[in-house]
Design an enzyme around this catalytic site. Structure first.
Site, PDB file in Angstrom:
ATOM      1  N   ARG A 119      -6.788 -12.552  20.075  1.00  0.00           N
ATOM      2  CA  ARG A 119      -8.037 -13.234  20.431  1.00  0.00           C
ATOM      3  C   ARG A 119      -7.929 -14.722  20.062  1.00  0.00           C
ATOM      4  NH1 ARG A 119     -12.556 -12.645  23.504  1.00  0.00           N
ATOM      5  NH2 ARG A 119     -14.499 -12.905  22.373  1.00  0.00           N
ATOM      6  N   THR A 397     -12.409 -10.990  33.462  1.00  0.00           N
ATOM      7  CA  THR A 397     -11.453 -10.631  32.426  1.00  0.00           C
ATOM      8  C   THR A 397     -10.533  -9.697  33.156  1.00  0.00           C
ATOM      9  OG1 THR A 397     -12.993 -10.897  30.609  1.00  0.00           O
ATOM     10  CG2 THR A 397     -11.275  -9.281  30.258  1.00  0.00           C
ATOM     11  N   THR A 415      -8.235 -12.162  28.706  1.00  0.00           N
ATOM     12  CA  THR A 415      -9.317 -12.913  29.356  1.00  0.00           C
ATOM     13  C   THR A 415      -9.268 -14.414  29.105  1.00  0.00           C
ATOM     14  OG1 THR A 415     -11.738 -12.979  29.582  1.00  0.00           O
ATOM     15  CG2 THR A 415     -10.900 -12.674  27.370  1.00  0.00           C
ATOM     16  N   ASN A 417     -12.420 -15.509  29.434  1.00  0.00           N
ATOM     17  CA  ASN A 417     -13.858 -15.315  29.337  1.00  0.00           C
ATOM     18  C   ASN A 417     -14.484 -15.391  30.722  1.00  0.00           C
ATOM     19  OD1 ASN A 417     -16.251 -14.638  28.234  1.00  0.00           O
ATOM     20  ND2 ASN A 417     -16.792 -16.690  27.557  1.00  0.00           N
ATOM     21  N   ASP A 439     -18.407 -16.960  23.355  1.00  0.00           N
ATOM     22  CA  ASP A 439     -18.573 -15.616  22.779  1.00  0.00           C
ATOM     23  C   ASP A 439     -19.027 -15.665  21.318  1.00  0.00           C
ATOM     24  OD1 ASP A 439     -18.174 -13.988  24.932  1.00  0.00           O
ATOM     25  OD2 ASP A 439     -16.087 -13.537  24.506  1.00  0.00           O
ATOM     26  N   SER A 468     -15.929  -9.984  20.457  1.00  0.00           N
ATOM     27  CA  SER A 468     -15.596  -9.591  21.826  1.00  0.00           C
ATOM     28  C   SER A 468     -16.176  -8.228  22.152  1.00  0.00           C
ATOM     29  CB  SER A 468     -14.073  -9.538  21.960  1.00  0.00           C
ATOM     30  OG  SER A 468     -13.695  -8.997  23.209  1.00  0.00           O
ATOM     31  N   SER A 469     -16.263  -7.935  23.444  1.00  0.00           N
ATOM     32  CA  SER A 469     -16.636  -6.587  23.883  1.00  0.00           C
ATOM     33  C   SER A 469     -15.444  -5.844  24.475  1.00  0.00           C
ATOM     34  CB  SER A 469     -17.731  -6.662  24.955  1.00  0.00           C
ATOM     35  OG  SER A 469     -18.862  -7.326  24.458  1.00  0.00           O
ATOM     36  N   GLY A 489     -15.682  -7.169  32.364  1.00  0.00           N
ATOM     37  CA  GLY A 489     -17.112  -6.996  32.628  1.00  0.00           C
ATOM     38  C   GLY A 489     -18.014  -7.541  31.537  1.00  0.00           C
ATOM     39  N   GLY A 490     -17.449  -8.368  30.630  1.00  0.00           N
ATOM     40  CA  GLY A 490     -18.295  -8.958  29.583  1.00  0.00           C
ATOM     41  C   GLY A 490     -18.968  -7.853  28.788  1.00  0.00           C
TER      42      GLY A 490
HETATM   43  O1  DON Z   1     -14.376 -10.879  24.933  1.00  0.00           O
HETATM   44  C1  DON Z   1     -15.368 -10.658  25.593  1.00  0.00           C
HETATM   45  O2  DON Z   1     -16.153  -9.768  25.353  1.00  0.00           O
HETATM   46  C2  DON Z   1     -15.627 -11.494  26.838  1.00  0.00           C
HETATM   47  N1  DON Z   1     -15.020 -12.777  26.690  1.00  0.00           N
HETATM   48  C3  DON Z   1     -15.096 -10.764  28.018  1.00  0.00           C
HETATM   49  C4  DON Z   1     -15.392 -11.483  29.290  1.00  0.00           C
HETATM   50  C5  DON Z   1     -15.315 -10.638  30.470  1.00  0.00           C
HETATM   51  O3  DON Z   1     -15.054  -9.469  30.404  1.00  0.00           O
HETATM   52  C6  DON Z   1     -15.621 -11.258  31.754  1.00  0.00           C
HETATM   53  N2  DON Z   1     -15.327 -10.340  32.831  1.00  0.00           N
HETATM   54  N3  DON Z   1     -15.848  -9.862  33.686  1.00  0.00           N
END
Ligand code: DON
Length: 587
Positions: A119, A397, A415, A417, A439, A468-469, A489-490
């Site tokens: 990360r 991502t 990612t 982000n 984030d 992060s997720s 997918g954030g």
């Molecule tokens: O680490 C995280 O949770 C976010 N930066 C992930 C971002 C993400 O999945 C965007 N995608 N669709």
């Protein structure tokens, strides 16, 4: 232990919990139980890919082919992962990256598991108030667009570390396919072309004097166009020759720091790059029924949250109720609401804050969380926000899953982000920088681009990793590898991984069906359940709204899963998401 847990929960839960809906006998295979024509189970009927020896599921056909070729050449799953990560940086620039970070979860064939946290980190000059103006208000866009939005990238060191410990084939060989793709050019898919056209203005505004990712004649990109990336090939060549030093030291590092500090806009220093090191971490390895869930620990919230979700709904007869039955949806929403509230409060970089992981995942804690649940009324998320989740189209991502012929498995989520990160392309390097600083909780209670809020545990500090997720996950059954799962997918990553796992383990879907299955999402705040078109029947929507649930059909799709399931005869089923260009390649 597992049996005791379930029995304990059954005794403590209100009796009414288990008796809400008619229970149907399970066939052991997926059966769509709804006869309501307004509801459908799948986004598409695309079938999975089945192969005997090895499988790579990723967001781009060229990257999956690169990985499968490495497996065929005798590489192990880690070798293939390194090659795929670098290939994605070339063919899928919206999310594949050199200038970002991610997580890798590895399960060796003998069952031992490891994870690497690569990360991004806050630069040494980062501080808690860096995105606030003198009145303490958030400066719009500062953490998402431009040079100040980037954390110190981790992907190159993460791959270097994975290979140093587990690689079988020479490093040089693993970089070559990406170098070839960058030099010879990549044929743009319709989706990639659309993505680049959508960010043209940012590219021109943020990268003066360069024409990166702009078509040579200035016109719009179309499917079938060739994208050649000479500067990126040069960086990859240096990484090939010098390993991590090809990125964190020397020419690439000089170019990166020079560009990021253009007009004093950014703060990443040469020292930040030199100091960056990926971190080996113990995986979260927890039982769920007769399975073992192997997943990512903090600074991802994903692993803890996933285990919480699975355990929170474990006492309910989800399978008998049926996929997306009213009762199943309701308890899943309520579990998601409570788990995301925990995320906001307790989770952050474990090198900086104490995360109460064991308590959060414990039986006693999780059952107490149901004490305010009632079937007839939605639980109130405190401070209900009327806002809606942003659309997901520009959010990117990427996840890939790999299983080799010996049964070693790797799950990587990586990612920048947002789609194309900060939209800054390093001059002379040709790669996008991340906008991962968003984030962090840039101000307590202020939602980030995924609508997630946080507090002190996730405040910015020099050298700290942002929460992060991302949830790369491996599942084993009876001591054997069963499944490799993950998605972008954030904030929706966790709920998509959760639902995909349930689709296989509880509803008897194939890997591809579980990926194709329509998804929904709740994250505590805003107090809103979003769902893909047709995921809920009109009857279900009315029923839930009657109980006080706020529902909204998502404009876009949810998730781009890339997963692998080991079938009873030992062959592998790749499930790649029809919502993107995702492709499984096996042999
Ligand atoms: O680490 C995280 O949770 C976010 N930066 C992930 C971002 C993400 O999945 C965007 N995608 N669709």
């Amino acid at each position: 232990m597992i049996l005791r847990y379930t029995a304990l929960l059954a005794t403590l839960l209100p009796v009414t919990l288990a008796a809400q809906a008619p229970v149907r006998e399970s066939t052991g295979f997926y059966q769509f139980l709804s006869d309501d024509p307004t509801q459908k189970p799948f986004y598409s009927d695309q079938p999975g890919v089945i192969a005997k020896n090895g499988m790579v599921a990723s967001a781009h056909p060229a990257a999956s082919r690169v990985g499968a070729d490495i497996l065929k050449a005798g590489g192990n799953a880690v070798d293939a992962a390194v090659a795929v990560q670098f290939a994605l940086a070339v063919v899928h620039p919206s999310a594949g990256n050199l200038g970002g970070g991610g997580f890798l979860v590895l399960r060796e064939k003998d069952g031992k598991s490891y994870s690497i946290d690569f990360r991004e980190k806050a630069p040494g000059k980062g501080h808690a108030d860096m995105y606030l103006d003198k009145d303490g208000n958030v400066v719009p866009g500062a953490s998402t667009l431009g040079r100040l939005a980037s954390g110190v990238p981790g992907s190159v060191d993460g791959m270097f570390e994975a290979h140093r410990k587990y690689g079988k084939l020479p490093w040089k060989q693993l970089l070559q396919p990406a170098i070839d793709l960058a030099r010879n050019g990549v044929v743009q898919t319709e989706r990639e072309a659309r993505g680049l056209n959508a960010i043209k203005k940012d590219l021109l505004d943020l990268n003066p004097g360069t024409k990166y990712f702009i078509k040579p004649d200035g016109s719009e990109w179309n499917a079938g166009d060739l994208l050649v990336q000479k500067d990126l090939a040069g960086v990859l060549k240096r990484i090939q020759k010098k390993g991590r030093d090809g990125f964190y030291n020397g020419k690439t590092a000089r170019k990166l720091v020079k560009d990021i500090n253009y007009k004093g806009e950014g703060i990443i220093s040469r020292q930040d790059l030199r100091d960056y090191h990926a971190q080996w971490r113990n995986t979260i390895t927890e039982p769920y029924k007769n399975y073992k869930i192997i997943t990512m620990p903090p600074p991802s919230s994903g692993g803890i949250a996933l285990v919480q979700l699975l355990r929170a709904t474990e006492p309910f007869p989800l399978r008998q109720w049926g996929w997306h039955s009213d009762s199943a949806i309701q308890v899943m929403i309520e579990a998601e609401r409570r788990v995301y509230a925990d995320r906001a409060k307790f989770l952050g970089d474990p090198d900086f804050v104490k995360v109460p992981a064991e308590t959060l995942m414990s039986q006693s804690y999780l059952q107490k969380r149901w004490s305010d649940f009632a079937w007839d009324k939605a639980t109130d998320s405190k401070n209900i926000s009327g806002g809606v989740l942003p659309g997901y189209e520009s959010l990117e991502t990427t996840h890939f899953s790999i299983v080799d012929k010996d049964g070693n498995a790797v799950a990587v989520t990586t990612t920048l982000n947002g789609g194309y990160g900060s939209r800054v392309v390093i001059k002379g390097g040709g790669f996008f920088m991340n906008n991962e600083m968003d984030d962090f909780s840039i101000k307590p209670g202020t939602p980030n681009m995924y609508g997630l809020i946080g507090n002190k545990a996730n405040a910015i500090a020099p050298g700290k990793r942002m929460l992060s997720s991302m949830t790369p996950t491996i599942i084993e059954k009876d001591g054997k590898l069963l499944m490799v799962v993950g998605t972008p997918g954030g904030s929706t990553i966790i709920t998509s991984v959760y639902q995909t796992i349930l689709n296989v383990l509880e509803h008897g879907m194939t890997m591809q069906q579980a990926v194709n299955a329509l998804k929904f999402h709740h994250q505590w705040l805003p107090d809103l359940t979003t769902f893909e078109a047709n995921a809920f029947s009109e009857k279900t929507i009315k029923n839930l709204q009657g109980k006080g649930y706020f529902l909204e059909q998502q404009r876009n799709t949810i998730g781009r899963m890339d997963c692998i399931l080991v079938l009873p005869d030992g062959s592998l089923e790749g499930g790649s998401d029809p919502r993107g260009d995702d492709t499984s390649v096996g042999y």
